[in-house]
Write a protein that holds these residues in place. Structure first.
Motif, mmCIF file in Angstrom:
data_model
loop_
_atom_site.group_PDB
_atom_site.id
_atom_site.type_symbol
_atom_site.label_atom_id
_atom_site.label_comp_id
_atom_site.label_asym_id
_atom_site.label_seq_id
_atom_site.Cartn_x
_atom_site.Cartn_y
_atom_site.Cartn_z
ATOM 1 N N THR A 51 8.532 118.568 38.455
ATOM 2 C CA THR A 51 8.216 118.145 37.080
ATOM 3 C C THR A 51 9.453 117.529 36.430
ATOM 4 O O THR A 51 9.394 116.458 35.821
ATOM 5 C CB THR A 51 7.748 119.357 36.244
ATOM 6 N N LYS A 106 -2.768 129.199 32.169
ATOM 7 C CA LYS A 106 -3.580 128.195 31.449
ATOM 8 C C LYS A 106 -4.860 127.896 32.234
ATOM 9 O O LYS A 106 -5.932 127.760 31.664
ATOM 10 C CB LYS A 106 -2.772 126.923 31.213
ATOM 11 N N SER A 120 17.635 129.942 22.412
ATOM 12 C CA SER A 120 17.943 131.050 21.510
ATOM 13 C C SER A 120 19.292 131.627 21.945
ATOM 14 O O SER A 120 19.873 131.194 22.946
ATOM 15 C CB SER A 120 16.852 132.121 21.594
ATOM 16 N N MET A 151 2.491 116.448 36.240
ATOM 17 C CA MET A 151 3.270 116.237 37.462
ATOM 18 C C MET A 151 2.362 116.187 38.696
ATOM 19 O O MET A 151 1.238 116.679 38.667
ATOM 20 C CB MET A 151 4.336 117.316 37.633
ATOM 21 N N LYS A 173 13.855 133.506 31.601
ATOM 22 C CA LYS A 173 15.066 132.679 31.727
ATOM 23 C C LYS A 173 15.086 132.184 33.169
ATOM 24 O O LYS A 173 15.431 132.934 34.078
ATOM 25 C CB LYS A 173 16.326 133.509 31.420
ATOM 26 N N GLY A 174 14.707 130.941 33.385
ATOM 27 C CA GLY A 174 14.483 130.474 34.750
ATOM 28 C C GLY A 174 13.109 130.920 35.214
ATOM 29 O O GLY A 174 12.197 131.095 34.405
ATOM 30 N N ILE A 197 8.207 122.089 24.858
ATOM 31 C CA ILE A 197 7.752 123.046 23.845
ATOM 32 C C ILE A 197 6.457 122.609 23.161
ATOM 33 O O ILE A 197 5.571 123.416 22.899
ATOM 34 C CB ILE A 197 8.855 123.259 22.773
ATOM 35 N N GLY A 209 14.026 127.841 30.191
ATOM 36 C CA GLY A 209 12.875 128.332 30.947
ATOM 37 C C GLY A 209 12.807 127.776 32.369
ATOM 38 O O GLY A 209 13.790 127.220 32.888
ATOM 39 N N GLY A 210 11.643 127.924 32.983
ATOM 40 C CA GLY A 210 11.456 127.513 34.374
ATOM 41 C C GLY A 210 11.758 126.041 34.585
ATOM 42 O O GLY A 210 12.545 125.671 35.477
ATOM 43 N N VAL A 211 11.167 125.165 33.786
ATOM 44 C CA VAL A 211 11.394 123.726 33.961
ATOM 45 C C VAL A 211 12.767 123.333 33.402
ATOM 46 O O VAL A 211 13.491 122.542 34.011
ATOM 47 C CB VAL A 211 10.280 122.902 33.271
ATOM 48 N N GLY A 240 14.007 123.394 24.858
ATOM 49 C CA GLY A 240 13.504 124.459 25.726
ATOM 50 C C GLY A 240 14.209 124.508 27.070
ATOM 51 O O GLY A 240 13.554 124.626 28.110
ATOM 52 N N GLY A 292 19.371 132.602 25.576
ATOM 53 C CA GLY A 292 19.444 131.591 26.630
ATOM 54 C C GLY A 292 20.681 130.723 26.586
ATOM 55 O O GLY A 292 20.925 129.939 27.503
ATOM 56 N N THR A 324 17.918 122.901 23.451
ATOM 57 C CA THR A 324 17.815 124.018 22.508
ATOM 58 C C THR A 324 17.630 125.314 23.275
ATOM 59 O O THR A 324 17.039 125.327 24.362
ATOM 60 C CB THR A 324 16.611 123.851 21.550
ATOM 61 N N VAL A 333 5.540 117.630 28.565
ATOM 62 C CA VAL A 333 4.648 118.266 29.541
ATOM 63 C C VAL A 333 3.945 119.447 28.881
ATOM 64 O O VAL A 333 3.307 120.241 29.553
ATOM 65 C CB VAL A 333 5.398 118.726 30.815
ATOM 66 N N LEU A 370 7.196 123.362 41.725
ATOM 67 C CA LEU A 370 6.482 122.855 40.544
ATOM 68 C C LEU A 370 7.444 122.462 39.426
ATOM 69 O O LEU A 370 7.397 121.346 38.909
ATOM 70 C CB LEU A 370 5.453 123.885 40.066
ATOM 71 N N LEU A 389 3.140 113.723 30.681
ATOM 72 C CA LEU A 389 3.176 113.707 32.150
ATOM 73 C C LEU A 389 2.447 114.920 32.716
ATOM 74 O O LEU A 389 2.715 116.047 32.307
ATOM 75 C CB LEU A 389 4.637 113.730 32.617
#
Ligand code: NAP
Length: 333
Positions: free
Chosen positions: A131, A45, A177, A281, A326-327, A214, A155-157, A152, A180, A175, A235, A127, A279
């Motif tokens: 967060t 980003k 898929s 972070m 995933k992570g 998300i 994922g990472g967070v 979500g 995951g 949530t 976030v 990070l 937020l």
């Protein structure tokens, strides 16, 4: 030293591995030999220029926002660290610089790595882990008997958030898929809704809070599942006035702009009697030390999707930007 540098704003083609001068350590700072660095959506980003309204960088700039490594040297006035210490950090937002062989960091964003954890695993924590901690504890004030919804979770967070919410004592709905589902269940999620086949609104109501990872329609739809008086912390959507005043320490002008762009979201939230908070972070060595303690005690496990060697960081970015991790994704120097 080798570093991954963005030369201008744009797609993956504006960044590459190149040689840059070693950073110099100043008072209150540590020179860290970076052994691993974590990737985060904020990296691309920033590269795409999407955060320019919040933070401008002098280009070319070494990218990267979190790292683990060994203290090589310390500047004057550093009291808590010494050469040889194994440390990790979310680097200051105005600096970046983690995707490099060496980085300079202020002492206050750094913490000692947990014992028995390798550099790749430690680099995955700062990070995303901070967060999740800041959203769930400091903003949503989760405790025993709280019910939280985390869209979500895979994922990472999300993989940190599920574990931290469980540690705080909350009931966790998330949530994922089909890809995951197994992971979020193993991490302790109490209720898993398949976002590709089901509507979470059909399964959830009266939760105390939402931690949205998300944005977009998922965020707007989540207002309906929160009990009146509850809070939705995102976030992944649009900043609101508190983002400027509290998270960025900026003035009323930016707050007014954020008031304007978040107006439709805040209005939609208000219709359900819910508060909307975005937020951004912040780095914190103190809170990172808390996360290190949780990892040490076996209460928190960083989840790593894939580790890439530093010379394949472009492939690591392709993986991250697919949005399917995933992570966490990590590079090792
Ligand atoms: N404001 C801040 O301070 C801050 C800090 C950290 C992160 N963030 C933002 O938070 C967001 C999440 O970050 P992250 O690191 O967790 O991203 P990430 O690791 O790239 O998230 C990828 C995961 O999201 C899942 N996913 C994608 N679409 C989904 C949907 N509609 N519903 C449920 N799950 C979905 C994917 O699962 P499937 O592959 O199974 O679909 C994948 O496992 C990003 O926008 C990031 O920029 C903001």
């Amino acid at each position: 030293m080798r570093a991954y540098v963005m030369s201008r704003y744009g797609g993956p083609e504006v960044a590459g591995l190149t040689d840059v001068p070693m950073p110099k350590v100043g008072p209150g700072q540590l020179l860290v030999r970076v052994r691993a660095a974590g990737l985060n959506p904020v990296d691309f980003k920033i590269r795409e220029g999407k955060l320019r309204i919040i933070q401008r960088y002098r280009l070319p700039a070494v990218m990267g926002n979190e790292l683990a490594g060994e203290v090589e040297a310390v500047g004057d006035d550093v009291t808590r660290f010494a050469p040889g210490d194994r440390v990790f950090a979310r680097v200051p937002k105005e600096a970046m610089g983690a995707f490099a062989e060496y980085a300079v960091l202020p002492e206050d964003v750094v913490a000692r790595m947990p014992d028995d954890v390798d550099f790749a695993m430690a680099a995955a924590v700062p990070l995303a882990g901070l967060t999740a901690l800041q959203a769930l504890r400091d903003e949503l004030h989760l405790g025993p008997d709280s019910r939280v919804f985390i869209p979500g979770g895979a994922g990472g967070v999300g993989t940190f958030a599920i574990q931290i919410a469980k540690w705080l004592g909350a009931h966790v709905a998330t949530t994922a898929s089909q890809r995951g589902r197994g992971l979020v269940e193993r991490l302790g999620a109490d209720q898993v809704i398949g976002y590709t086949t089901e509507r979470f609104q059909d399964h959830l109501h009266d939760v105390d809070g939402v931690f949205d990872l998300i944005g977009a329609e998922t965020l707007v739809d989540s207002f309906a599942v929160v009990k009146p008086g509850g809070t939705v912390v995102s976030v992944a959507a649009l900043p609101e006035p508190q983002t400027a005043l509290k998270d960025l320490g900026r003035g009323r002008r930016l707050a007014a702009l954020f008031w304007l762009i978040s107006f439709p979201l805040r209005k939609a939230a208000r219709r359900h009697g819910v508060r909307y908070r975005f937020l951004f972070m912040h780095p914190s060595g103190t809170e990172l030390a808390e996360l290190a303690g949780l990892i040490q005690d076996g209460k928190l496990t960083p989840i790593i999707d894939k580790v890439y060697p530093f010379d394949r960081i472009a492939d690591a970015f392709t993986h991250l930007e697919s949005g399917r991790a995933k992570g966490k994704i990590v590079v090792t120097m």
